[in-house]
Design a protein around this motif. Structure first.
Motif, PDB file in Angstrom:
ATOM      1  N   MET A 106      69.244  -1.164  16.242  1.00 18.67           N
ATOM      2  CA  MET A 106      68.856   0.059  15.540  1.00 18.67           C
ATOM      3  C   MET A 106      67.361   0.004  15.216  1.00 18.67           C
ATOM      4  SD  MET A 106      70.322   1.701  12.029  1.00 18.67           S
ATOM      5  CE  MET A 106      69.574   0.419  11.075  1.00 18.67           C
ATOM      6  N   LYS A 107      66.539   0.278  16.205  1.00 22.27           N
ATOM      7  CA  LYS A 107      65.098   0.278  15.930  1.00 22.27           C
ATOM      8  C   LYS A 107      64.599   1.684  15.629  1.00 22.27           C
ATOM      9  CE  LYS A 107      64.023  -3.967  18.034  1.00 22.27           C
ATOM     10  NZ  LYS A 107      63.915  -4.637  19.301  1.00 22.27           N
ATOM     11  N   ILE A 108      65.396   2.683  16.025  1.00 22.72           N
ATOM     12  CA  ILE A 108      65.056   4.082  15.786  1.00 22.72           C
ATOM     13  C   ILE A 108      66.202   4.685  14.982  1.00 22.72           C
ATOM     14  CG2 ILE A 108      64.618   6.330  16.877  1.00 22.72           C
ATOM     15  CD1 ILE A 108      62.487   4.421  17.709  1.00 22.72           C
ATOM     16  N   LEU A 109      65.854   5.431  13.933  1.00 26.04           N
ATOM     17  CA  LEU A 109      66.895   6.129  13.182  1.00 26.04           C
ATOM     18  C   LEU A 109      66.564   7.617  13.220  1.00 26.04           C
ATOM     19  CD1 LEU A 109      69.443   5.725  11.471  1.00 26.04           C
ATOM     20  CD2 LEU A 109      67.978   5.444   9.476  1.00 26.04           C
ATOM     21  N   ASN A 110      67.606   8.431  13.354  1.00 28.85           N
ATOM     22  CA  ASN A 110      67.391   9.867  13.471  1.00 28.85           C
ATOM     23  C   ASN A 110      67.453  10.512  12.093  1.00 28.85           C
ATOM     24  OD1 ASN A 110      67.032  12.252  14.985  1.00 28.85           O
ATOM     25  ND2 ASN A 110      69.223  12.702  14.742  1.00 28.85           N
ATOM     26  N   CYS A 111      66.289  10.944  11.596  1.00 21.25           N
ATOM     27  CA  CYS A 111      66.243  11.660  10.317  1.00 21.25           C
ATOM     28  C   CYS A 111      66.684  13.104  10.573  1.00 21.25           C
ATOM     29  CB  CYS A 111      64.827  11.617   9.732  1.00 21.25           C
ATOM     30  SG  CYS A 111      64.596  12.700   8.325  1.00 21.25           S
ATOM     31  N   PRO A 112      67.600  13.640   9.762  1.00 20.93           N
ATOM     32  CA  PRO A 112      68.087  14.997  10.032  1.00 20.93           C
ATOM     33  C   PRO A 112      66.982  16.056   9.962  1.00 20.93           C
ATOM     34  CG  PRO A 112      69.418  13.926   8.339  1.00 20.93           C
ATOM     35  CD  PRO A 112      68.257  13.025   8.618  1.00 20.93           C
ATOM     36  N   ILE A 113      65.897  15.785   9.260  1.00 22.59           N
ATOM     37  CA  ILE A 113      64.794  16.742   9.147  1.00 22.59           C
ATOM     38  C   ILE A 113      63.703  16.458  10.185  1.00 22.59           C
ATOM     39  CG2 ILE A 113      62.936  17.594   7.627  1.00 22.59           C
ATOM     40  CD1 ILE A 113      65.590  18.480   6.569  1.00 22.59           C
ATOM     41  N   ASN A 114      63.326  15.180  10.318  1.00 22.17           N
ATOM     42  CA  ASN A 114      62.152  14.827  11.124  1.00 22.17           C
ATOM     43  C   ASN A 114      62.471  14.300  12.514  1.00 22.17           C
ATOM     44  OD1 ASN A 114      59.960  15.071   8.949  1.00 22.17           O
ATOM     45  ND2 ASN A 114      61.530  13.830   7.975  1.00 22.17           N
ATOM     46  N   GLY A 115      63.728  14.111  12.808  1.00 19.58           N
ATOM     47  CA  GLY A 115      64.088  13.601  14.129  1.00 19.58           C
ATOM     48  C   GLY A 115      63.962  12.090  14.209  1.00 19.58           C
ATOM     49  N   PRO A 116      63.992  11.524  15.421  1.00 18.20           N
ATOM     50  CA  PRO A 116      63.982  10.068  15.591  1.00 18.20           C
ATOM     51  C   PRO A 116      62.678   9.443  15.085  1.00 18.20           C
ATOM     52  CG  PRO A 116      64.466  11.227  17.663  1.00 18.20           C
ATOM     53  CD  PRO A 116      64.004  12.248  16.694  1.00 18.20           C
ATOM     54  N   ARG A 117      62.827   8.430  14.258  1.00 21.98           N
ATOM     55  CA  ARG A 117      61.657   7.743  13.683  1.00 21.98           C
ATOM     56  C   ARG A 117      61.906   6.232  13.710  1.00 21.98           C
ATOM     57  NH1 ARG A 117      57.066  10.672  12.694  1.00 21.98           N
ATOM     58  NH2 ARG A 117      57.727  12.839  12.599  1.00 21.98           N
ATOM     59  N   PRO A 118      60.826   5.429  13.734  1.00 24.57           N
ATOM     60  CA  PRO A 118      61.020   3.972  13.711  1.00 24.57           C
ATOM     61  C   PRO A 118      61.695   3.525  12.408  1.00 24.57           C
ATOM     62  CG  PRO A 118      58.684   4.527  13.920  1.00 24.57           C
ATOM     63  CD  PRO A 118      59.425   5.819  13.827  1.00 24.57           C
ATOM     64  N   ILE A 119      62.513   2.487  12.520  1.00 17.33           N
ATOM     65  CA  ILE A 119      63.343   2.066  11.398  1.00 17.33           C
ATOM     66  C   ILE A 119      62.513   1.666  10.177  1.00 17.33           C
ATOM     67  CG2 ILE A 119      63.538  -0.339  12.226  1.00 17.33           C
ATOM     68  CD1 ILE A 119      66.334   1.680  10.540  1.00 17.33           C
ATOM     69  N   HIS A 120      61.297   1.172  10.379  1.00 22.08           N
ATOM     70  CA  HIS A 120      60.526   0.728   9.208  1.00 22.08           C
ATOM     71  C   HIS A 120      60.013   1.887   8.347  1.00 22.08           C
ATOM     72  CE1 HIS A 120      57.327   0.731  12.407  1.00 22.08           C
ATOM     73  NE2 HIS A 120      56.807   1.514  11.504  1.00 22.08           N
ATOM     74  N   ILE A 173      72.541  11.045   4.824  1.00 18.96           N
ATOM     75  CA  ILE A 173      73.688  10.167   5.063  1.00 18.96           C
ATOM     76  C   ILE A 173      73.684   9.719   6.521  1.00 18.96           C
ATOM     77  CG2 ILE A 173      76.222   9.984   5.056  1.00 18.96           C
ATOM     78  CD1 ILE A 173      75.334  10.501   2.284  1.00 18.96           C
ATOM     79  N   ALA A 174      73.923   8.425   6.734  1.00 19.47           N
ATOM     80  CA  ALA A 174      74.103   7.915   8.094  1.00 19.47           C
ATOM     81  C   ALA A 174      75.491   7.304   8.181  1.00 19.47           C
ATOM     82  CB  ALA A 174      73.048   6.869   8.421  1.00 19.47           C
ATOM     83  N   GLU A 175      76.163   7.539   9.287  1.00 17.59           N
ATOM     84  CA  GLU A 175      77.426   6.848   9.547  1.00 17.59           C
ATOM     85  C   GLU A 175      77.131   5.742  10.541  1.00 17.59           C
ATOM     86  OE1 GLU A 175      80.659   9.470  10.494  1.00 17.59           O
ATOM     87  OE2 GLU A 175      80.372  10.634   8.661  1.00 17.59           O
ATOM     88  N   ARG A 176      77.297   4.496  10.078  1.00 15.52           N
ATOM     89  CA  ARG A 176      76.845   3.345  10.863  1.00 15.52           C
ATOM     90  C   ARG A 176      77.959   2.317  10.935  1.00 15.52           C
ATOM     91  NH1 ARG A 176      73.797  -1.553   9.636  1.00 15.52           N
ATOM     92  NH2 ARG A 176      74.213  -1.094   7.452  1.00 15.52           N
ATOM     93  N   ASP A 177      78.070   1.686  12.074  1.00 15.94           N
ATOM     94  CA  ASP A 177      79.042   0.607  12.245  1.00 15.94           C
ATOM     95  C   ASP A 177      78.357  -0.708  11.877  1.00 15.94           C
ATOM     96  OD1 ASP A 177      80.888  -1.280  12.989  1.00 15.94           O
ATOM     97  OD2 ASP A 177      81.466  -0.248  14.832  1.00 15.94           O
ATOM     98  N   THR A 236      78.373  -3.587  14.562  1.00 15.51           N
ATOM     99  CA  THR A 236      77.570  -3.507  15.798  1.00 15.51           C
ATOM    100  C   THR A 236      76.162  -2.969  15.551  1.00 15.51           C
ATOM    101  OG1 THR A 236      78.368  -1.272  16.203  1.00 15.51           O
ATOM    102  CG2 THR A 236      79.614  -3.074  17.223  1.00 15.51           C
ATOM    103  N   ASN A 237      75.918  -2.471  14.338  1.00 14.09           N
ATOM    104  CA  ASN A 237      74.644  -1.859  13.984  1.00 14.09           C
ATOM    105  C   ASN A 237      74.342  -0.609  14.814  1.00 14.09           C
ATOM    106  OD1 ASN A 237      72.517  -1.812  12.239  1.00 14.09           O
ATOM    107  ND2 ASN A 237      71.171  -3.098  13.491  1.00 14.09           N
ATOM    108  N   VAL A 238      75.372   0.123  15.205  1.00 16.21           N
ATOM    109  CA  VAL A 238      75.176   1.379  15.933  1.00 16.21           C
ATOM    110  C   VAL A 238      75.376   2.538  14.954  1.00 16.21           C
ATOM    111  CG1 VAL A 238      76.113   2.874  17.738  1.00 16.21           C
ATOM    112  CG2 VAL A 238      75.899   0.405  18.126  1.00 16.21           C
TER     113      VAL A 238
END
Lengths: 88, 413
Positions: free
Chosen positions: A1-15, A65-69, A72-74
């Motif tokens: 999970m190096k990229i997380l999808n922000c519901p407002i801003n779209g895909p962004r780096p995890i940091h 909210i993120a739904e994450r496993d 597996t970190n997906v």
């Protein structure tokens, strides 16, 4: 999970994000017993699996909210919190 | 001093006998089943057999001996905690550690190094002074020292930390030590086996049967076992086990990564920890720098490593020791930490009769191996917790009597 999808801003780096912990539904404070309150305050579901979690996009001040496993970190999906109705 | 070495040099018996006997079939019935053959589980088995003569014990391990947190920590032993309950508990552990090599006749490479927790801010200085006073009050050798003292003990350190976070002082704990972590598990395991305990590797617990609030048996991938007493000592897998008996706990699981460098000439005699820079480092007997940092910033039940960790740790190492810039990282690994809200373990009895918990070891479990084994053995044998671990009981959360040890964690989490 190096990229997380922000519901407002779209895909962004995890940091750019901060983890806000597992989503927990607060019990009704007027009806709750001491035991239920302690359970809400402290106890967590540590078993691996798909969890609903709070995440925060620091740069734009967005909580979502993120739904994450956690096995597996997906990340399955991310969406904005719309009150209790999107969990029922 | 373990006499093993001398005996080996003079003996013509070669190779020496194996430490562990070959696997036998599971019996149908054990007095005690211990889940997890790490340091804690094996130590509990050892003291059950040695001190209470309870030897009909099975230690079940889904992997191999010491495969979990025991083989994945950074081997630091210290007792400079923050609360009187914590200091008393870990100091007893340290005292036991000192005799283990002789007791096991196995060299644990127990090496007293002196432990420095660096302070880079006023608030850190305040916490170090606080810890030093609690420690001294409890009879533990620990004091706040100035930067010159740090430099004298560790000449290669850059006191300015590149100008980013100058060292303002440190908590100095002379008894701080390192030991060979695998050997601790092997020593306890071999000692337990010698007294009749069975260790079953590759044996996974898949269910626990409870009737009328009492433990009655364990289901495993190799068959069913009847027992009335179960100890869970599985570190990062605690939530899976407590789920089997329907107990909820505050435990959440995070990976903690660590790494070693290529071997270097000895230059670091002490153990250096910096909470602000998220780094702890010691030099092993074979010259490798053993380094660790903070846990991952979100819950995860995976033992994967990440480049972010290695990069972050390397940059902080260079703040402390700029001359290491050409040194290579040899290995990186991760272990699972079951974290608690107050950074203290969860030990003792549970609402389920016959189910005992040795959990919540977060990032601080290795140093507690001897005393956790001893106190859990007492708890199981007598069905009551010794005073030493009363502060760590599961019900402390219901009672709002948390044992706040976060300030004594090696690094902020």
């Amino acid at each position: 999970m190096k990229i997380l999808n922000c519901p407002i801003n779209g895909p962004r780096p995890i940091h750019e994000f901060i983890y806000g912990g597992e989503f927990r539904d607060m019990p009704d404070v007027d009806a709750v017993t001491d035991g239920e309150w302690v359970d809400y305050l402290y106890n967590r579901s540590g078993v691996p699996g798909i969890k609903r979690e709070w995440w925060y996009h620091v740069a734009s001040n967005v909580w979502f909210i993120a739904e994450r496993d956690t096995a597996t970190n997906v990340v399955c999906k991310t969406y904005l919190f719309e009150g209790r109705r999107n969990y029922e | 001093m373990p006499y093993q070495l001398v005996k080996y040099a003079l003996s013509s018996k070669y190779p020496r006998t194996r430490m562990f006997t070959a696997t036998v079939d599971l019996k149908d019935n054990y007095d005690v089943v211990i889940i997890g053959a790490g340091g804690h589980g094996l130590a509990a088995a050892y003291y059950l057999a040695r001190d209470y003569d309870i030897t009909n014990v099975a230690v079940l391990e889904k992997d191999y001996i010491g495969a979990g947190g025991t083989g994945r920590n950074t081997t630091i032993i210290r007792s400079n905690y923050l609360t009187p309950e914590g200091v008393r508990f870990y100091d007893e552990s340290l005292r036991l550690f000192k005799d283990l090599s002789t007791e096991f006749d196995l060299n644990l490479f127990y090496s007293e190094r002196g432990h420095f927790t660096l302070a880079h801010s006023d608030s850190a200085v305040r916490t170090m002074r606080w810890r030093a006073e609690v420690n001294k009050h409890m009879g533990v050798n620990s004091e706040f020292v100035n930067p010159d003292f740090v430099k004298e003990s560790c000449p290669y350190i850059d006191l300015t930390c590149g100008g980013n976070a100058p060292i303002m002082g440190a908590l100095y704990h002379p008894p701080g030590a390192i030991a060979r972590h695998d050997a601790v598990a092997w020593g306890y395991g071999a000692g337990a086996v010698k007294r009749g305990v069975e260790i079953h590797q590759n044996t996974e617990v898949v269910g626990i049967d409870v009737r009328k609030g009492k433990v009655i048996g364990v289901r495993t991938n190799r068959g069913y076992i009847r027992t009335s007493k179960i100890l869970s000592a599985v570190a990062g897998w605690t939530p899976q086990i407590t789920d089997m008996v329907g107990i909820r706990t505050p435990i959440y699981v995070r990976p903690l990564q660590a790494c070693v460098s290529e071997p270097l000439k000895p230059f670091l005699d002490t153990i250096i920890v910096s909470g602000s820079l998220h780094v702890y480092v010691s030099q092993s007997s074979r010259g490798e720098l053993v380094m660790g940092g903070a846990t991952d910033p979100y819950d995860l039940n995976m033992m994967r490593t990440s480049l972010e960790f290695t990069e972050g740790l390397a940059s902080h190492m260079l703040d402390l020791f700029p001359f290491l810039s050409e040194v290579k990282i040899l290995r990186v690994w991760a272990g699972l930490c079951d974290m608690t809200p107050d950074f203290a373990p969860i030990m003792g009895k549970t609402p389920v009769e016959g189910f005992y918990l040795d959990a919540g070891w977060g990032t601080w479990g290795f140093k507690a191996t001897p005393i956790s084994g001893k106190t859990m053995a007492h708890t199981i044998a007598k069905d009551c917790e010794p005073d030493l671990i009363y502060a760590f009981r599961l019900s402390r959360f219901e009672d709002f009597e948390l044992t706040g040890e976060k300030g004594a964690a090696s690094v902020g989490h």
